[in-house]
Design a protein around this motif. Sequence first.
Motif, PDB file in Angstrom:
ATOM      1  N   ARG A  16       0.809  -1.174   0.015  1.00  0.00           N
ATOM      2  CA  ARG A  16       0.053  -0.083   0.066  1.00  0.00           C
ATOM      3  C   ARG A  16       0.960   1.215  -0.053  1.00  0.00           C
ATOM      4  NH1 ARG A  16      -4.939   0.770   4.156  1.00  0.00           N
ATOM      5  NH2 ARG A  16      -6.282   0.152   2.201  1.00  0.00           N
ATOM      6  N   ALA A  17       1.950   1.351   0.835  1.00  0.00           N
ATOM      7  CA  ALA A  17       2.850   2.415   0.944  1.00  0.00           C
ATOM      8  C   ALA A  17       3.539   2.620  -0.349  1.00  0.00           C
ATOM      9  CB  ALA A  17       3.849   2.410   2.332  1.00  0.00           C
ATOM     10  N   ASP A  19       2.498   1.596  -3.493  1.00  0.00           N
ATOM     11  CA  ASP A  19       1.699   2.311  -4.372  1.00  0.00           C
ATOM     12  C   ASP A  19       1.489   3.488  -4.224  1.00  0.00           C
ATOM     13  OD1 ASP A  19       1.194  -0.607  -5.108  1.00  0.00           O
ATOM     14  OD2 ASP A  19      -1.073  -0.553  -4.902  1.00  0.00           O
ATOM     15  N   HIS A  20       1.506   4.081  -3.114  1.00  0.00           N
ATOM     16  CA  HIS A  20       1.217   5.517  -2.741  1.00  0.00           C
ATOM     17  C   HIS A  20       2.310   6.200  -3.358  1.00  0.00           C
ATOM     18  CE1 HIS A  20      -0.198   8.963  -0.893  1.00  0.00           C
ATOM     19  NE2 HIS A  20       1.092   9.306  -0.246  1.00  0.00           N
ATOM     20  N   LEU A  21       3.728   5.636  -2.909  1.00  0.00           N
ATOM     21  CA  LEU A  21       4.953   6.205  -3.280  1.00  0.00           C
ATOM     22  C   LEU A  21       4.807   6.275  -4.723  1.00  0.00           C
ATOM     23  CD1 LEU A  21       7.545   7.578  -2.585  1.00  0.00           C
ATOM     24  CD2 LEU A  21       8.487   5.332  -2.292  1.00  0.00           C
ATOM     25  N   HIS A  23       2.541   6.485  -7.080  1.00  0.00           N
ATOM     26  CA  HIS A  23       1.776   7.590  -7.573  1.00  0.00           C
ATOM     27  C   HIS A  23       2.251   8.873  -7.314  1.00  0.00           C
ATOM     28  CE1 HIS A  23      -1.683   5.362  -9.111  1.00  0.00           C
ATOM     29  NE2 HIS A  23      -1.483   4.583  -8.214  1.00  0.00           N
ATOM     30  N   SER A  24       2.644   9.126  -6.210  1.00  0.00           N
ATOM     31  CA  SER A  24       3.575  10.386  -5.775  1.00  0.00           C
ATOM     32  C   SER A  24       4.719  10.695  -6.613  1.00  0.00           C
ATOM     33  CB  SER A  24       4.008  10.589  -4.276  1.00  0.00           C
ATOM     34  OG  SER A  24       2.571  10.350  -3.222  1.00  0.00           O
ATOM     35  N   THR A  39       6.024  -2.700  -8.387  1.00  0.00           N
ATOM     36  CA  THR A  39       6.567  -3.016  -7.199  1.00  0.00           C
ATOM     37  C   THR A  39       7.110  -4.295  -7.279  1.00  0.00           C
ATOM     38  OG1 THR A  39       4.534  -3.963  -6.435  1.00  0.00           O
ATOM     39  CG2 THR A  39       4.755  -1.889  -5.875  1.00  0.00           C
ATOM     40  N   VAL A  87       1.547  -0.844 -11.060  1.00  0.00           N
ATOM     41  CA  VAL A  87       0.592  -0.311 -10.705  1.00  0.00           C
ATOM     42  C   VAL A  87       0.393   1.086 -11.361  1.00  0.00           C
ATOM     43  CG1 VAL A  87       0.666   1.647  -8.589  1.00  0.00           C
ATOM     44  CG2 VAL A  87       1.633  -0.532  -7.945  1.00  0.00           C
ATOM     45  N   HIS A 133      -9.275  -1.161  -8.702  1.00  0.00           N
ATOM     46  CA  HIS A 133      -7.760  -1.410  -8.222  1.00  0.00           C
ATOM     47  C   HIS A 133      -7.516  -2.812  -9.059  1.00  0.00           C
ATOM     48  CE1 HIS A 133      -4.461  -1.852  -4.836  1.00  0.00           C
ATOM     49  NE2 HIS A 133      -4.964  -3.358  -5.269  1.00  0.00           N
ATOM     50  N   ARG A 135      -4.203  -4.323 -10.489  1.00  0.00           N
ATOM     51  CA  ARG A 135      -2.719  -4.679 -10.389  1.00  0.00           C
ATOM     52  C   ARG A 135      -2.417  -5.916 -11.225  1.00  0.00           C
ATOM     53  NH1 ARG A 135      -3.667  -0.457  -8.796  1.00  0.00           N
ATOM     54  NH2 ARG A 135      -2.900   0.651  -6.976  1.00  0.00           N
ATOM     55  N   ASP A 162      -7.839  -3.552  -0.090  1.00  0.00           N
ATOM     56  CA  ASP A 162      -7.989  -3.589   1.376  1.00  0.00           C
ATOM     57  C   ASP A 162      -7.838  -4.880   1.789  1.00  0.00           C
ATOM     58  OD1 ASP A 162      -7.697  -0.664   1.661  1.00  0.00           O
ATOM     59  OD2 ASP A 162      -9.641  -0.655   1.223  1.00  0.00           O
TER      60      ASP A 162
END
Length: 170
Positions: A16-17, A19-21, A23-24, A39, A87, A133, A135, A162
Motif C-alpha cells: 500500500r505504501a 503504491d502510494h509512493l 503515484h506520488s 513494485t 501500478v 484496483h 494490479r 484493502d
Amino acid sequence: MTPYVLTVDAGVRDLRAADHLLHSLAAELALPEDAFGCTHLVRGERPRVALSLTLPSESLLRTAQERLAAGGHEVAPGIPDAVGRAVLYPGASALTGTLTIADVLSRSAITRVTVLGSRDQPAPDTVLLTGDHVRPVWQGGELVLTAMPAVGGTLVPFEVPDPTPCCADH
C-alpha cells in the motif's frame, strides 16, 4: 518503446505504501501515460518493496535519476526482477468500475487475463468488477491480470485494495 529502467529503493515495507509512493513520484516527476511503475518484493536480511520505473526516453530517465537521488532515494539502473506488479501502466486510469475483459485488453497495456482455478481464458464479454484496483503482473514479458470468480458469473481482480491481514481476528 525502448525501455529505460531504474530501480528506486525507498525502504518501503508494504505494498500500500509502495503504491502510494509510486503515484506520488509519478506526479512529482510528471511521468507520461506510457511510463510503467512496478513494485518488487525484496527478500533477505532486509525485506522491503522496491520500485521500478520504465520510462520512454533516456532524457526522462536521466532527469528521474537526478531528481530521485536529490530527494534522498537510493536509485540503481535496471529492475530488481522480471515479475514486477504494475501500478502505473498505460491505460491504468481507464480501468475503473465495471468492464468487460475485451475492454480491459483494449484500453490498457494488459495483454492477458487469467482466472484462478481455470486453464481457459475468460470470454471477451465476461464482466470484470474492478473495484478501481487493477494490479497486473509481468509474466514472461506479458502484463497479465489474474482474476477470480465472483457472484453472477463475473470476475474480480485477485488482488483487493484493502486485504484483511492474516489472523486479523486473533
